[in-house]
Design a protein around this motif. Structure first.
Motif, PDB file in Angstrom:
ATOM      1  N   GLY A 305       0.807  -1.221   0.000  1.00  0.00           N
ATOM      2  CA  GLY A 305       0.000   0.000   0.000  1.00  0.00           C
ATOM      3  C   GLY A 305       0.832   1.259   0.000  1.00  0.00           C
ATOM      4  N   LEU A 306       2.168   1.136  -0.025  1.00  0.00           N
ATOM      5  CA  LEU A 306       3.005   2.351   0.036  1.00  0.00           C
ATOM      6  C   LEU A 306       2.724   3.334  -1.104  1.00  0.00           C
ATOM      7  CD1 LEU A 306       6.416   0.999   1.436  1.00  0.00           C
ATOM      8  CD2 LEU A 306       4.839   2.600   2.537  1.00  0.00           C
ATOM      9  N   PRO A 307       2.499   2.847  -2.348  1.00  0.00           N
ATOM     10  CA  PRO A 307       2.187   3.823  -3.411  1.00  0.00           C
ATOM     11  C   PRO A 307       0.871   4.577  -3.181  1.00  0.00           C
ATOM     12  CG  PRO A 307       2.806   1.694  -4.336  1.00  0.00           C
ATOM     13  CD  PRO A 307       2.652   1.485  -2.868  1.00  0.00           C
ATOM     14  N   GLU A 308       0.026   4.093  -2.273  1.00  0.00           N
ATOM     15  CA  GLU A 308      -1.207   4.819  -1.958  1.00  0.00           C
ATOM     16  C   GLU A 308      -0.951   5.932  -0.935  1.00  0.00           C
ATOM     17  OE1 GLU A 308      -4.568   2.080  -1.088  1.00  0.00           O
ATOM     18  OE2 GLU A 308      -3.331   0.551  -2.059  1.00  0.00           O
ATOM     19  N   VAL A 309       0.237   5.895  -0.327  1.00  0.00           N
ATOM     20  CA  VAL A 309       0.570   6.879   0.710  1.00  0.00           C
ATOM     21  C   VAL A 309       1.591   7.891   0.187  1.00  0.00           C
ATOM     22  CG1 VAL A 309       1.457   7.160   3.072  1.00  0.00           C
ATOM     23  CG2 VAL A 309       0.155   5.108   2.476  1.00  0.00           C
ATOM     24  N   ILE A 310       2.658   7.350  -0.422  1.00  0.00           N
ATOM     25  CA  ILE A 310       3.738   8.223  -0.916  1.00  0.00           C
ATOM     26  C   ILE A 310       3.491   8.472  -2.403  1.00  0.00           C
ATOM     27  CG2 ILE A 310       6.248   8.362  -1.277  1.00  0.00           C
ATOM     28  CD1 ILE A 310       6.369   5.915   0.757  1.00  0.00           C
ATOM     29  N   GLU A 311       3.616   9.699  -2.851  1.00  0.00           N
ATOM     30  CA  GLU A 311       3.516   9.926  -4.304  1.00  0.00           C
ATOM     31  C   GLU A 311       4.921  10.000  -4.858  1.00  0.00           C
ATOM     32  OE1 GLU A 311       1.164  13.160  -5.812  1.00  0.00           O
ATOM     33  OE2 GLU A 311      -0.676  12.159  -5.174  1.00  0.00           O
ATOM     34  N   HIS A 312       5.259   9.010  -5.720  1.00  0.00           N
ATOM     35  CA  HIS A 312       6.612   8.931  -6.274  1.00  0.00           C
ATOM     36  C   HIS A 312       6.970  10.223  -7.008  1.00  0.00           C
ATOM     37  CE1 HIS A 312      10.185   6.869  -7.737  1.00  0.00           C
ATOM     38  NE2 HIS A 312       9.915   7.327  -8.951  1.00  0.00           N
ATOM     39  N   GLY A 313       8.056  10.854  -6.592  1.00  0.00           N
ATOM     40  CA  GLY A 313       8.502  12.085  -7.242  1.00  0.00           C
ATOM     41  C   GLY A 313       7.872  13.336  -6.647  1.00  0.00           C
ATOM     42  N   THR A 314       6.831  13.155  -5.819  1.00  0.00           N
ATOM     43  CA  THR A 314       6.166  14.325  -5.231  1.00  0.00           C
ATOM     44  C   THR A 314       6.513  14.465  -3.747  1.00  0.00           C
ATOM     45  OG1 THR A 314       4.345  14.026  -6.768  1.00  0.00           O
ATOM     46  CG2 THR A 314       3.911  15.422  -4.862  1.00  0.00           C
ATOM     47  N   SER A 315       6.301  13.368  -2.987  1.00  0.00           N
ATOM     48  CA  SER A 315       6.607  13.455  -1.544  1.00  0.00           C
ATOM     49  C   SER A 315       7.758  12.525  -1.172  1.00  0.00           C
ATOM     50  CB  SER A 315       5.373  13.095  -0.720  1.00  0.00           C
ATOM     51  OG  SER A 315       5.018  11.748  -0.951  1.00  0.00           O
ATOM     52  N   ALA A 352      -0.476  14.667   3.528  1.00  0.00           N
ATOM     53  CA  ALA A 352      -0.928  14.161   4.833  1.00  0.00           C
ATOM     54  C   ALA A 352      -2.165  14.940   5.289  1.00  0.00           C
ATOM     55  CB  ALA A 352       0.196  14.285   5.859  1.00  0.00           C
ATOM     56  N   GLU A 353      -2.128  16.255   5.098  1.00  0.00           N
ATOM     57  CA  GLU A 353      -3.264  17.070   5.546  1.00  0.00           C
ATOM     58  C   GLU A 353      -4.510  16.831   4.695  1.00  0.00           C
ATOM     59  OE1 GLU A 353      -1.527  21.125   7.512  1.00  0.00           O
ATOM     60  OE2 GLU A 353      -1.257  20.883   5.364  1.00  0.00           O
ATOM     61  N   GLU A 354      -4.283  16.736   3.376  1.00  0.00           N
ATOM     62  CA  GLU A 354      -5.440  16.644   2.479  1.00  0.00           C
ATOM     63  C   GLU A 354      -6.110  15.282   2.501  1.00  0.00           C
ATOM     64  OE1 GLU A 354      -3.737  17.869  -1.232  1.00  0.00           O
ATOM     65  OE2 GLU A 354      -3.315  19.846  -0.359  1.00  0.00           O
ATOM     66  N   ARG A 355      -5.307  14.213   2.612  1.00  0.00           N
ATOM     67  CA  ARG A 355      -5.903  12.879   2.470  1.00  0.00           C
ATOM     68  C   ARG A 355      -5.994  12.081   3.757  1.00  0.00           C
ATOM     69  NH1 ARG A 355      -2.727  10.540  -2.586  1.00  0.00           N
ATOM     70  NH2 ARG A 355      -3.067  12.275  -4.015  1.00  0.00           N
ATOM     71  N   PHE A 356      -5.074  12.336   4.693  1.00  0.00           N
ATOM     72  CA  PHE A 356      -4.963  11.397   5.817  1.00  0.00           C
ATOM     73  C   PHE A 356      -5.083  12.061   7.187  1.00  0.00           C
ATOM     74  CE2 PHE A 356      -2.249   9.740   2.311  1.00  0.00           C
ATOM     75  CZ  PHE A 356      -2.958   8.590   2.023  1.00  0.00           C
ATOM     76  N   SER A 357      -5.722  13.207   7.273  1.00  0.00           N
ATOM     77  CA  SER A 357      -5.851  13.843   8.589  1.00  0.00           C
ATOM     78  C   SER A 357      -7.011  13.177   9.338  1.00  0.00           C
ATOM     79  CB  SER A 357      -6.134  15.330   8.426  1.00  0.00           C
ATOM     80  OG  SER A 357      -7.420  15.482   7.872  1.00  0.00           O
ATOM     81  N   SER A 358      -6.985  13.265  10.679  1.00  0.00           N
ATOM     82  CA  SER A 358      -8.079  12.657  11.445  1.00  0.00           C
ATOM     83  C   SER A 358      -9.412  13.307  11.084  1.00  0.00           C
ATOM     84  CB  SER A 358      -7.802  12.747  12.946  1.00  0.00           C
ATOM     85  OG  SER A 358      -7.214  13.970  13.274  1.00  0.00           O
ATOM     86  N   GLU A 359      -9.401  14.608  10.783  1.00  0.00           N
ATOM     87  CA  GLU A 359     -10.653  15.302  10.433  1.00  0.00           C
ATOM     88  C   GLU A 359     -11.293  14.684   9.191  1.00  0.00           C
ATOM     89  OE1 GLU A 359      -7.792  16.814  10.884  1.00  0.00           O
ATOM     90  OE2 GLU A 359      -8.036  18.203  12.538  1.00  0.00           O
ATOM     91  N   ARG A 360     -10.434  14.208   8.293  1.00  0.00           N
ATOM     92  CA  ARG A 360     -10.941  13.646   7.049  1.00  0.00           C
ATOM     93  C   ARG A 360     -11.355  12.177   7.212  1.00  0.00           C
ATOM     94  NH1 ARG A 360     -11.166  14.788   1.659  1.00  0.00           N
ATOM     95  NH2 ARG A 360     -10.710  16.942   2.172  1.00  0.00           N
TER      96      ARG A 360
END
Ligand code: GMT
Length: 375
Positions: A305-315, A352-360
């Protein structure tokens, strides 16, 4: 809602996520009862609407392996009755989903306790596949009223290896509190970890073989030969002696700092210039998300699932498992170019803020519970 939560209380991603979820749910007005053999390591004892029930175990000489699953079933049954739980949410299928099902059966007509099971990783990809566990894992997860997986990858594995119908598995990703995990938390820690102002390379894990922590040292040895830096290792586990031996062999032992188990992981992480996660398998990689939220670019293996978390070349960057040269090269590129570093660091934080924050993410669990309760 009155919710029971069961997880492994020790250091590890599934316990961390379960605990954060319980605390967040309590903050949103739910009553949360943790049931486990010990207080989860991140469970703050002074929170409103949060309770902890320790599973009682009788140690009888006949038991070479005390039957924890049964004691847990009894504790879940008792807690559900006494506190009128609507739902019990278990994290990591083995043996928690089975104990929850037993508790449900024991309650019978008395209480329609719903069970939600969250699959985290090796409960599906490794331990659950073993012939001694496969049938009971499949049986128990199919008996759960709700079933979630922390990544699309883990859902695919579950559907394929346990012949679970696709529509039965909901993907709800792991999350973090982005107010806790953020860059630059304790600037003075930097000087302690890297007294000569060098760059800080970091790895955090439970040092099991699946984490390939020896690769961390090999990548670091290549990196530090060209750009003097420090390697900070956090956590502990069976591979630790081998990892330190590798550092000796490669002549970098004096540049490696081993911090062991640490409760304020966010403070340490926010000092990292580069985070390494070369795992052989990772259903999500919560620690990669924690690193990104703290502004550390991640170099990892391109698995699970790492490619669903890290964007290759972006983060960050991902490479084949064991490709030490490529990982070291990427690390050097990142640490040697301040502008590139900043762009990866900011993008990781934004992801992290846009996709994986607790608020989301926490509301996704709430909606899912409501759906399960309506069924
Ligand atoms: O599955 C495990 O071996 C343990 C588990 C844990 O408790 O840390 O790790 C899994 O769950 C984490 C939380 O969902 C994920 O971030 C990890 O990627 C996952 N580990 C593996 O898939 C190896």
């Amino acid at each position: 809602m009155k919710i029971g939560i069961t997880c492994y209380p020790t250091y590890g991603g599934s316990g961390a996520v379960a605990t954060e979820l319980g605390l967040e749910l309590a903050q949103r007005g739910h009553e949360v009862h943790f049931v486990s053999y010990a207080r989860p390591f991140r469970l703050d004892p002074f929170r409103e609407r949060v309770f902890f029930h320790e599973v009682e175990m009788e140690d009888y000489p006949l038991f070479e392996h005390p039957p924890y699953s049964l004691a847990l079933a009894v504790a879940l049954h008792d807690t559900a009755r006494k506190h009128e739980l609507d739902l019990v949410h278990v994290h990591y299928a083995i043996p928690h989903a089975t104990s929850a099902w037993i508790a449900h059966e024991m309650l019978g007509e008395e209480r329609d306790l719903k069970i939600v099971t969250t699959l985290h990783g090796t409960d599906i990809t490794l331990v659950g596949l073993h012939p001694s566990f496969h049938a009971i894992t499949r049986f128990s997860i199919l008996r759960s009223h709700g079933l979630t997986a922390v990544s699309k990858f883990l859902k695919r594995e579950t559907v394929r290896d346990f012949t679970v119908p696709e529509e039965r598995v909901e993907v709800i990703p792991n999350f973090i509190d982005t107010a806790v995990y953020r860059p630059g938390l304790v600037p003075s820690h930097r000087a302690t970890l890297a007294p000569d102002g060098e760059k800080i390379v970091m790895h955090i894990s439970n040092f099991r073989a699946v984490k390939r922590a020896e690769d961390v040292v090999s990548v670091f040895a290549k990196l530090t030969a060209k750009q003097p830096s420090r390697l900070v290792l956090v956590g502990d586990g069976p591979e630790r002696p081998r990892v330190l031996m590798r550092a000796e062999e490669l002549g970098v032992r004096d540049r490696v700092m081993f911090l062991g188990k640490h409760t304020s992981v966010h403070e340490v992480l926010s000092c990292a210039d580069l985070f390494l996660l070369p795992s052989a398998s990772e259903s999500f990689g919560l620690v990669a998300l924690e690193a990104m939220a703290c502004g550390a670019p991640v170099v990892a293996s391109n698995v699970g699932g790492l490619p669903e978390v890290i964007e290759h070349g972006t983060s960050g960057y991902m490479f084949d498992v064991g490709d030490i040269d490529a990982m070291a090269e990427a690390g050097l590129r990142i640490m040697g170019d301040d502008e590139h570093w900043r762009s990866l660091s900011e993008a990781g934080r934004a992801l992290a803020e846009e996709r994986f924050s607790s608020e989301r993410v926490v509301p996704q669990y709430e909606r899912y519970y409501e759906q399960v309760l309506r069924r």
